[in-house]
Design a protein around this motif. Structure first.
Motif, short mmCIF file in Angstrom:
data_model
loop_
_atom_site.label_atom_id
_atom_site.label_comp_id
_atom_site.label_asym_id
_atom_site.label_seq_id
_atom_site.Cartn_x
_atom_site.Cartn_y
_atom_site.Cartn_z
N THR A 1 34.45 23.43 14.80
CA THR A 1 33.33 24.15 14.20
C THR A 1 33.69 25.60 13.94
N ALA A 2 34.39 26.22 14.89
CA ALA A 2 34.79 27.62 14.73
C ALA A 2 35.73 27.79 13.54
N ILE A 3 36.69 26.89 13.41
CA ILE A 3 37.65 26.98 12.31
C ILE A 3 36.94 26.80 10.97
N TYR A 4 36.04 25.83 10.91
CA TYR A 4 35.28 25.61 9.67
C TYR A 4 34.45 26.84 9.30
N ASP A 5 33.85 27.46 10.29
CA ASP A 5 32.98 28.61 10.05
C ASP A 5 33.77 29.87 9.67
N ARG A 6 34.99 30.03 10.20
CA ARG A 6 35.69 31.31 10.08
C ARG A 6 36.87 31.31 9.11
N HIS B 1 37.58 23.68 4.40
CA HIS B 1 36.39 23.24 3.67
C HIS B 1 35.79 21.96 4.22
N ARG B 2 36.47 21.33 5.16
CA ARG B 2 35.99 20.10 5.77
C ARG B 2 36.35 20.07 7.24
N TYR B 3 35.57 19.36 8.01
CA TYR B 3 35.82 19.27 9.44
C TYR B 3 37.10 18.50 9.75
N LEU B 4 37.50 17.60 8.87
CA LEU B 4 38.69 16.81 9.18
C LEU B 4 39.99 17.59 9.02
#
Length: 269
Positions: free
Chosen positions: A91-96, A101-104
């Motif tokens: 989640t942190a990587i996706y947000d920052r 651009h995707r959780y995978l």
């Protein structure tokens, strides 16, 4: 989807999203179908997918993929907090990370995330007294991902390591929750003393590329360490330090610098 599988994903929104994204990826690029099924869609839980990914990356002639998967599976069963931290990292990587651009993506492609999860397993083994096995994982993580994190180092959840190449984190280092750091960061000691000798990084800290933080010093929560800085003294909370040696050059600019990822101005400025 079976009722059991639907129940698991309903209780795990991070994993459910990764599964949905993997299915879409297969539709968009059928040539990746084998990879998506083998890495994600074959597994009912994120724990099993993580175990497979770590094992497939670290296996070599000294340690088979099957044995490594069993080690990882056992660790996730014994310490559920490991996968909780992995979800927070995704989640942190996706947000920052503007490139995520995707959780995978972290699970499949980002070595900063993958190396961090390897360390979490190694750290678990270290505290279980299985130090030689922990050292093996550290060595393979360094060889495969270019991240050298001592298995005894304490790493909080919600960690984002961007690019991750040449990350070095020493034995007695402590990294708090929701920290962001870029490539070539060193959290190191200043001598050969066999004591508490590495930095303690507070929650919400942003550490720029190439920064070196040396010695048993505290970096206050929600601070920023500018790229290329060499930090040898304590850093107060909510400040920005820069230079060689680093000095306080102002306030952090916002409440959550590790989330804003703004290394120059204040949040949103």
């Amino acid at each position: 989807m079976s009722l059991e599988y639907a129940h698991v994903t309903a209780l795990d929104p991070v994993w459910a999203r990764i599964v949905d994204e993997a299915k879409q990826a297969v539709k968009d690029e059928p040539l990746l179908g084998g990879m998506m099924h083998g890495s994600i869609l074959h597994y009912p839980t994120i724990e099993q997918a993580l175990a497979y990914r770590i094992a497939s990356k670290l296996a070599n002639r000294d340690m088979s993929e099957q044995i490594l998967r069993e080690i990882c599976d056992a660790a996730y069963q014994a310490a559920p907090e490991l996968a909780v931290a992995a979800r927070a990292d995704i989640t942190a990587i996706y947000d920052r990370d503007a490139a995520c651009h995707r959780y995978l993506q972290p699970l499949l492609f980002f070595k900063g995330f993958q190396g961090t999860q390897c360390h979490r397993i190694a750290n678990h083994l270290w505290h279980e007294g299985r130090k030689d096995l922990a050292y093996f994982l550290q060595t393979r993580c360094s060889e495969v991902f270019g991240m050298d994190i001592h298995p005894a180092a304490t790493i909080g959840k919600g960690l984002m390591i961007d690019h991750a190449h040449s990350i070095v984190i020493g034995e007695t280092a402590v990294v708090g929750d929701n920290v962001s750091m870029l490539h070539s960061v060193t959290l190191g000691g200043t001598g050969k003393e066999d004591e508490d000798r590495h930095p303690k990084i507070g929650d919400g800290v942003l550490i720029g590329a190439g920064a070196k933080v040396l010695g048993n010093i505290h970096i206050g929560h929600c601070s920023r360490v500018a790229a290329g800085s060499v930090v040898l003294k304590e850093v107060p909370p909510c400040t920005t330090v820069a230079g060689v040696p680093a000095k306080v050059v102002g306030e952090a600019g916002c409440d959550q610098p590790s989330v804003s990822m703004d290394q120059i101005t204040g949040c949103g400025k």
